[in-house]
Motif scaffolding. Structure first.
Motif, PDB file in Angstrom:
ATOM      1  N   ALA A   1      24.952   5.748   7.699  1.00 30.13           N
ATOM      2  CA  ALA A   1      25.193   6.470   6.449  1.00 30.13           C
ATOM      3  C   ALA A   1      24.013   7.373   6.105  1.00 30.13           C
ATOM      4  N   GLY A   2      22.991   7.417   6.974  1.00 36.42           N
ATOM      5  CA  GLY A   2      21.890   8.343   6.757  1.00 36.42           C
ATOM      6  C   GLY A   2      20.745   7.786   5.937  1.00 36.42           C
ATOM      7  N   CYS A   3      20.727   6.500   5.706  1.00 34.27           N
ATOM      8  CA  CYS A   3      19.609   5.921   4.973  1.00 34.27           C
ATOM      9  C   CYS A   3      18.432   5.719   5.921  1.00 34.27           C
ATOM     10  N   GLY A   4      17.252   5.661   5.363  1.00 33.09           N
ATOM     11  CA  GLY A   4      16.088   5.300   6.148  1.00 33.09           C
ATOM     12  C   GLY A   4      15.653   3.907   5.745  1.00 33.09           C
ATOM     13  N   ILE A   5      15.261   3.102   6.727  1.00 36.65           N
ATOM     14  CA  ILE A   5      14.902   1.723   6.416  1.00 36.65           C
ATOM     15  C   ILE A   5      13.501   1.421   6.925  1.00 36.65           C
ATOM     16  N   ILE A   6      12.683   0.896   6.025  1.00 35.51           N
ATOM     17  CA  ILE A   6      11.364   0.415   6.427  1.00 35.51           C
ATOM     18  C   ILE A   6      11.464  -1.095   6.503  1.00 35.51           C
ATOM     19  N   TYR A   7      11.108  -1.639   7.649  1.00 36.49           N
ATOM     20  CA  TYR A   7      11.376  -3.045   7.893  1.00 36.49           C
ATOM     21  C   TYR A   7      10.074  -3.738   8.294  1.00 36.49           C
ATOM     22  N   ILE A   8       9.757  -4.810   7.575  1.00 34.52           N
ATOM     23  CA  ILE A   8       8.537  -5.561   7.891  1.00 34.52           C
ATOM     24  C   ILE A   8       8.940  -6.946   8.379  1.00 34.52           C
ATOM     25  N   THR A   9       8.392  -7.365   9.480  1.00 31.79           N
ATOM     26  CA  THR A   9       8.684  -8.709   9.971  1.00 31.79           C
ATOM     27  C   THR A   9       7.549  -9.175  10.861  1.00 31.79           C
ATOM     28  N   HIS A  10       7.449 -10.495  11.003  1.00 30.41           N
ATOM     29  CA  HIS A  10       6.503 -11.050  11.964  1.00 30.41           C
ATOM     30  C   HIS A  10       7.228 -11.574  13.195  1.00 30.41           C
ATOM     31  N   ARG A  11       8.545 -11.364  13.274  1.00 27.96           N
ATOM     32  CA  ARG A  11       9.293 -11.880  14.412  1.00 27.96           C
ATOM     33  C   ARG A  11       9.463 -10.768  15.441  1.00 27.96           C
ATOM     34  N   LEU A  12       8.795 -10.933  16.580  1.00 30.05           N
ATOM     35  CA  LEU A  12       8.787  -9.879  17.586  1.00 30.05           C
ATOM     36  C   LEU A  12      10.185  -9.535  18.071  1.00 30.05           C
ATOM     37  N   GLU A  13      11.029 -10.567  18.266  1.00 34.38           N
ATOM     38  CA  GLU A  13      12.333 -10.258  18.854  1.00 34.38           C
ATOM     39  C   GLU A  13      13.172  -9.427  17.892  1.00 34.38           C
ATOM     40  N   GLU A  14      12.941  -9.598  16.586  1.00 31.76           N
ATOM     41  CA  GLU A  14      13.653  -8.760  15.623  1.00 31.76           C
ATOM     42  C   GLU A  14      13.199  -7.312  15.731  1.00 31.76           C
ATOM     43  N   ILE A  15      11.893  -7.156  15.903  1.00 28.65           N
ATOM     44  CA  ILE A  15      11.352  -5.795  15.980  1.00 28.65           C
ATOM     45  C   ILE A  15      12.058  -5.035  17.089  1.00 28.65           C
ATOM     46  N   TYR A  16      12.160  -5.678  18.258  1.00 28.05           N
ATOM     47  CA  TYR A  16      12.736  -4.950  19.383  1.00 28.05           C
ATOM     48  C   TYR A  16      14.248  -4.860  19.311  1.00 28.05           C
ATOM     49  N   THR A  17      14.885  -5.622  18.461  1.00 32.03           N
ATOM     50  CA  THR A  17      16.332  -5.460  18.306  1.00 32.03           C
ATOM     51  C   THR A  17      16.656  -4.232  17.471  1.00 32.03           C
ATOM     52  N   ILE A  18      15.876  -3.991  16.406  1.00 26.72           N
ATOM     53  CA  ILE A  18      16.337  -2.936  15.512  1.00 26.72           C
ATOM     54  C   ILE A  18      15.403  -1.740  15.363  1.00 26.72           C
ATOM     55  N   ALA A  19      14.193  -1.817  15.865  1.00 31.32           N
ATOM     56  CA  ALA A  19      13.248  -0.735  15.558  1.00 31.32           C
ATOM     57  C   ALA A  19      13.584   0.546  16.303  1.00 31.32           C
ATOM     58  N   ASP A  20      13.508   1.679  15.594  1.00 29.54           N
ATOM     59  CA  ASP A  20      13.483   2.969  16.257  1.00 29.54           C
ATOM     60  C   ASP A  20      12.042   3.393  16.485  1.00 29.54           C
ATOM     61  N   ARG A  21      11.242   3.223  15.411  1.00 29.53           N
ATOM     62  CA  ARG A  21       9.818   3.505  15.543  1.00 29.53           C
ATOM     63  C   ARG A  21       9.039   2.310  15.008  1.00 29.53           C
ATOM     64  N   ILE A  22       7.815   2.179  15.473  1.00 31.51           N
ATOM     65  CA  ILE A  22       6.969   1.078  15.020  1.00 31.51           C
ATOM     66  C   ILE A  22       5.628   1.645  14.590  1.00 31.51           C
ATOM     67  N   SER A  23       5.164   1.243  13.401  1.00 32.49           N
ATOM     68  CA  SER A  23       3.803   1.571  12.982  1.00 32.49           C
ATOM     69  C   SER A  23       3.026   0.276  12.862  1.00 32.49           C
ATOM     70  N   VAL A  24       1.773   0.312  13.264  1.00 33.55           N
ATOM     71  CA  VAL A  24       0.965  -0.899  13.205  1.00 33.55           C
ATOM     72  C   VAL A  24      -0.207  -0.680  12.247  1.00 33.55           C
ATOM     73  N   LEU A  25      -0.361  -1.602  11.298  1.00 29.08           N
ATOM     74  CA  LEU A  25      -1.496  -1.591  10.386  1.00 29.08           C
ATOM     75  C   LEU A  25      -2.456  -2.684  10.812  1.00 29.08           C
ATOM     76  N   ARG A  26      -3.738  -2.347  10.835  1.00 26.80           N
ATOM     77  CA  ARG A  26      -4.723  -3.401  11.056  1.00 26.80           C
ATOM     78  C   ARG A  26      -5.862  -3.221  10.080  1.00 26.80           C
ATOM     79  N   ASP A  27      -6.170  -4.243   9.314  1.00 28.64           N
ATOM     80  CA  ASP A  27      -7.233  -4.196   8.305  1.00 28.64           C
ATOM     81  C   ASP A  27      -7.151  -2.937   7.463  1.00 28.64           C
ATOM     82  N   GLY A  28      -5.951  -2.538   7.107  1.00 29.76           N
ATOM     83  CA  GLY A  28      -5.804  -1.402   6.213  1.00 29.76           C
ATOM     84  C   GLY A  28      -5.834  -0.047   6.901  1.00 29.76           C
ATOM     85  N   ASN A  29      -5.997  -0.018   8.233  1.00 28.28           N
ATOM     86  CA  ASN A  29      -5.931   1.253   8.953  1.00 28.28           C
ATOM     87  C   ASN A  29      -4.622   1.338   9.705  1.00 28.28           C
ATOM     88  N   LEU A  30      -4.040   2.526   9.718  1.00 24.72           N
ATOM     89  CA  LEU A  30      -2.862   2.707  10.534  1.00 24.72           C
ATOM     90  C   LEU A  30      -3.342   2.970  11.952  1.00 24.72           C
TER      91      LEU A  30
END
Ligand SMILES: Nc1ncnc2c1ncn2[C@@H]1O[C@H](COP(=O)(O)OP(=O)(O)OP(=O)(O)O)[C@@H](O)[C@H]1O
Ligand SMILES: [Mg+2]
Lengths: 518, 345
Positions: A202-231
């Protein structure tokens, strides 16, 4: 307002829906976000990954108008947006599913779903209409519940689904899901992913946060990684293999799996017989029906069940926390033990980590030290005087053991990130030196590194001869860690498997009530 | 943890278990409560009632008058920390004042017996409220409202509805005046060359005892835990029922101490004493910054709140502000104080 922008977005397919640039945020002297850039396109799922305390929720709270950034700008549909209040975010078509559930416990599901925008004419509420609409929304997330029930009476996973339904009700174009599945088990997650697919098309954009790796690879189109407040990276999912992702998150490579320790011990440590839990209202079938089980010394017994299977209630009964509603005959190390209250359970060497840290775990106003030592105070202060030095020592030992991230041990637990709050709960039970540990979804909201830490801790406990009953909504970890797995369905044991002999499909079949041949 | 020898991002400063620095303190409830007190004292220096504010006697009397309220507020603090409320403190004060007068004046009991008996009476009232609240799960507001009415009725019953004073009716119908018991005079006296009231010292003692319980004993930790999250506290082995009974019993004992002081000061037991005191006690706790939602606050805040309310009243009275205006002003101050406190959360 956002509908106009939406039209603009649909006409140029690759224009980002949302751009955040140079976002900075500090709490006191602690810098939590350092010039973070983030963007989201229409029709994509953008996963935001990172360790506990990396700043993911903080970034999303800024987007949702719950926090103000110290610096940086946000543009939505090409125009600068000022987000001072959750209302502003809603007006820009942003819906946020918060990590710590934000439902009003004493109100009904329907009232929660429409809180703040109740369907009404001149102040008169449309009761019938809103119930009808609430039912539809619940069906969309796969819940079949009476919308008049109060949220208090729901299990944590149902609450999480209600929270998701509430966000869907906004018809937003930008949907933030901050660990929406942390309490959900496989079928519920599948259902949610189907809804996410609908939203994408339907054209929505979704930002998805999870700690489950298998979920990430099921639904992610793009992945951003934050570490200690830095992208530290933004990449397409196919360009970022799991090993690399973990390395980016934790800043080191990690052997992904904790080694499973084999139990040689055969002595029964915990024996539970005829465990029965009555339903809250008379006339309904019991929640746990005459279940018996035993756990050996050093064994990790996995317990699995879907919503309403009675797993949590079983653990609560063994811990003496359900009062007269639950009854069981409990033997510890061969000795019949009467456990009628949590205090008695703790004295008998039993610990229970509940699956809902906000409601049944943490004391929000108290600091890390006081929360950590709450269950072991009788040992730390035998004469009733609090020994502050011993207390601080115990808290800092377990904090270090669990890699807790905090500015100081005197920090109030409510200002910790979700995963670090979970570590405080675990630290509390490490301190009681239990013989038997009942873990109800202990890794909920905990990052990969800390999960690993928890598995290691469980292994260590198991080597020391402590027995563990481990329930988890994340089945891969359960399959991976447990020596033996029992599946519950509607209050009964439906199947049991030796460790390593079952896969997720077996668990699912048994948990859905298919007759098992174990 | 043999797996992870090269851990880079060490958690921040886990050894720093020390108290937070002064910056953190500046934004704490105690700082706000202290600021409110200083503000009131500043008003006192500006409107000093023709210099009365600069005389020690004024301060001695301000302390003396605030002390009875302060004792009630100490007990109230325990209850509010558990997320409860106790409306019965004023009535228990009256009940104890009456009982103490009967025992000391009419029955000539030794104070060594009469005082413990009175404290036990207060504790029993509190324990009864606490037991009903914890076991039968009725809201504290309702239970202590009932206790407020009940204790008042009991005070009137045992006093026969009259003030219990040294004026006694003999069997033949004539009146005689008994001596004022020594213990009354002792409690109502002043020490250190007339410079400090015994009642104020008793209040300070109450504060110290409360501080020990709340800040240094396991009990105190349990009370905070119950107020913060009762279910989580129960699951961590906190004896919730016992601790709630304890909190209300302490409120009862502190009300009893206040009742003893009240009786000694008035040299009689008035069954109508203490009406409305519970609201002053609650106001003191709230102005100090202890949260009515429970789980936060402390006795230091209550001490500051007591002084604030006490001095406010004194300053208005030395400046001859009429009672009616004083009440309105106090109402406004309560709201302002709470607004200042809320900024913190
Ligand atoms: N209100 C606050 N006051 C002080 N510090 C805060 C506050 N809120 C968050 N923090 C700190 O900011 C840091 C980032 O927290 P945040 O909740 O964004 O982490 P997260 O990435 O969502 O972690 P998790 O995966 O555990 O949910 C944490 O170290 C946390 O302690
Ligand atoms: Mg978070």
């Amino acid at each position: 307002m956002y509908t106009m922008q939406a039209v603009a977005v649909l006409t140029q397919p690759n224009a980002p829906l949302l751009t955040m640039t140079g976002i900075c945020k500090s709490f006191g002297s602690q810098e939590v976000l350092r010039a973070v850039d983030f963007d989201l396109c229409a029709g994509e799922v953008h996963v935001l990954a990172g360790e506990n305390g990396a700043g993911k929720s903080t970034l999303m709270r800024i987007l949702g108008g719950a926090l103000r950034a110290d610096a940086g700008r946000t543009t939505i549909g090409g125009r600068q947006a000022v987000l001072r209040h959750p209302r502003d975010a809603a007006a820009h078509g942003i819906a946020v599913i918060h990590q710590e559930l934000s439902l009003v416990g004493s109100m009904s599901i329907a009232d929660n779903l429409f809180l703040g925008r109740e369907p009404s004419t001149a102040g008169w509420l449309h009761r019938a209409g809103s119930l009808e609409r609430a039912r539809e929304l619940l069906a969309r997330v796969g819940l079949r519940l009476d919308p008049r029930r109060t949220v208090d009476s729901l299990t944590i996973s149902s609450q999480q689904l209600v929270e998701i339904a509430k966000a869907l009700a906004l018809d937003a174009r930008i949907i933030v899901m901050d660990e929406p599945t942390s309490a959900l088990s496989a079928p519920e997650v599948q259902h949610l992913f189907a809804r996410i697919a609908d939203l994408k098309s339907a054209g929505c954009g979704i930002i998805y946060i999870t700690h489950r790796l298998e979920e990430i690879y099921t639904i992610a189109d793009r992945i951003s990684v934050l570490r200690d407040g830095n992208l530290v990276a933004t990449r397409r999912a196919e360009d970022l293999p799991a090993g690399e992702l973990v390395r980016l998150m934790v800043g080191r490579s990690m052997s992904e799996q904790a080694p499973r320790h084999a139990t040689a011990q055969t002595k029964v440590r915990l024996r539970v017989e005829h465990c029965t839990v009555r339903a809250a209202r008379p006339g309904l079938p019991p929640i746990v029906a005459d279940v018996s089980l035993q756990v050996h010394r050093g064994e990790i017994l996995g317990l699995v069940g879907l919503e309403g299977s009675g797993v949590s209630e079983l653990l609560w009964t063994v811990f003496g926390a359900l009062g007269k509603r639950g009854s069981a005959r409990v033997e510890i190390d061969g000795r019949p033990t009467s456990i009628h209250s949590p205090r008695a359970a703790i004295d008998a060497g039993v610990a229970l980590v509940t699956n809902d840290r906000k409601r049944t775990g943490l004391i929000p106003g108290m600091d890390i030290i006081a929360n950590t030592t709450l269950a072991s105070l009788p040992r730390l202060s035998p004469a009733g005087w609090i020994n502050r030095a011993a207390e601080a020592r115990q808290a800092s030992d377990s904090a270090r053991r669990l890699n807790l991230l905090a500015a100081s041990l005197r920090q109030s637990v409510s200002s910790l990130s979700g995963g670090n709050q979970q570590k405080v709960v675990l630290a509390r039970w490490m301190g009681t030196q239990p013989r038997i540990v009942l873990l109800d979804d202990p890794t909920r909201g905990v990052d990969v590194g800390a999960k690993h830490e928890i598995y290691l801790l469980m292994n260590q406990w198991s080597e020391q001869g402590r027995s563990i009953v481990f329930s988890s909504s994340e089945w891969p970890e359960l399959l991976h860690v447990s020596h033996r797995i029992m599946v519950m369905h509607r209050g009964r044991i439906a199947a049991s498997f030796e460790g390593g002999r079952a896969g997720p499909a077996d668990l699912l079949r048994a948990a859905m009530g298919a007759t098992a041949d174990a | 943890m043999p797996e992870t020898p090269d851990k880079p991002a060490q958690p921040l400063a886990l050894d720093r278990a020390e108290r937070p620095g002064w910056r953190t303190w500046l934004s704490s409830s105690s700082a706000t409560a202290l600021a409110a007190l200083c503000f009131v004292l500043l008003i006192g220096t500006l409107f000093s009632g023709d210099g009365a504010f600069y005389k020690w006697n004024t301060h001695r009397d301000a302390l003396r008058q605030a002390s009875v309220y302060g004792m009630l507020a100490c007990g109230m603090t325990f209850v509010i920390i558990t997320a409860g409320i106790d409306l019965s403190v004023g009535s228990v004060l009256a009940l104890v004042a009456v009982a103490f007068s009967i025992l000391s004046i009419h029955l000539s009991w030794s104070p060594w017996l009469a005082i413990p008996a009175c404290l036990a009476l207060g504790a029993t009232c509190g324990a009864a409220s606490g037991a009903v609240i914890a076991r039968l799960r009725i809201q504290p507001f309702i239970v202590t409202l009932a206790m407020m009415v009940f204790a008042r009725g009991l005070a009137k019953t045992i006093s026969g509805g009259r003030k219990v004073s040294t004026a006694m009716q003999l069997p033949d119908g004539s009146w005689t005046a008994a001596d004022v018991p020594h213990v009354f005079r002792a409690i109502d006296s002043r020490l250190l060359g007339d410079n400090i009231s015994v009642v104020s010292l008793i209040f300070i003692l109450c504060v110290v005892i409360s501080w020990i319980i709340l800040a240094r004993l396991r009990w105190g930790r349990y009370l905070y835990a119950i107020g913060g999250n009762e279910e989580a506290a129960r699951l961590s082995g906190v004896p919730v029922t016992i601790m709630k009974v304890l909190a209300y019993s302490l409120a009862g004992i502190f009300s009893a101490i206040a009742g003893l002081c009240q009786a000694a000061q008035e040299q009689q037991g008035d069954p109508e004493a203490g009406i409305g005191y519970e609201l002053t006690a609650i106001a003191i706790v709230v102005i100090g910054g202890t949260n009515l939602m429970g789980g936060r606050g402390g006795i230091g805040l209550t001490l500051l709140g007591t002084l604030t309310i006490g001095y406010l009243d004194k300053i208005l009275s030395i400046n001859a502000v009429p009672e009616a205006s004083r009440l309105m002003l106090t109402g406004v101050i309560i709201i302002v104080a709470v607004l200042l406190q809320r900024r913190k959360d």
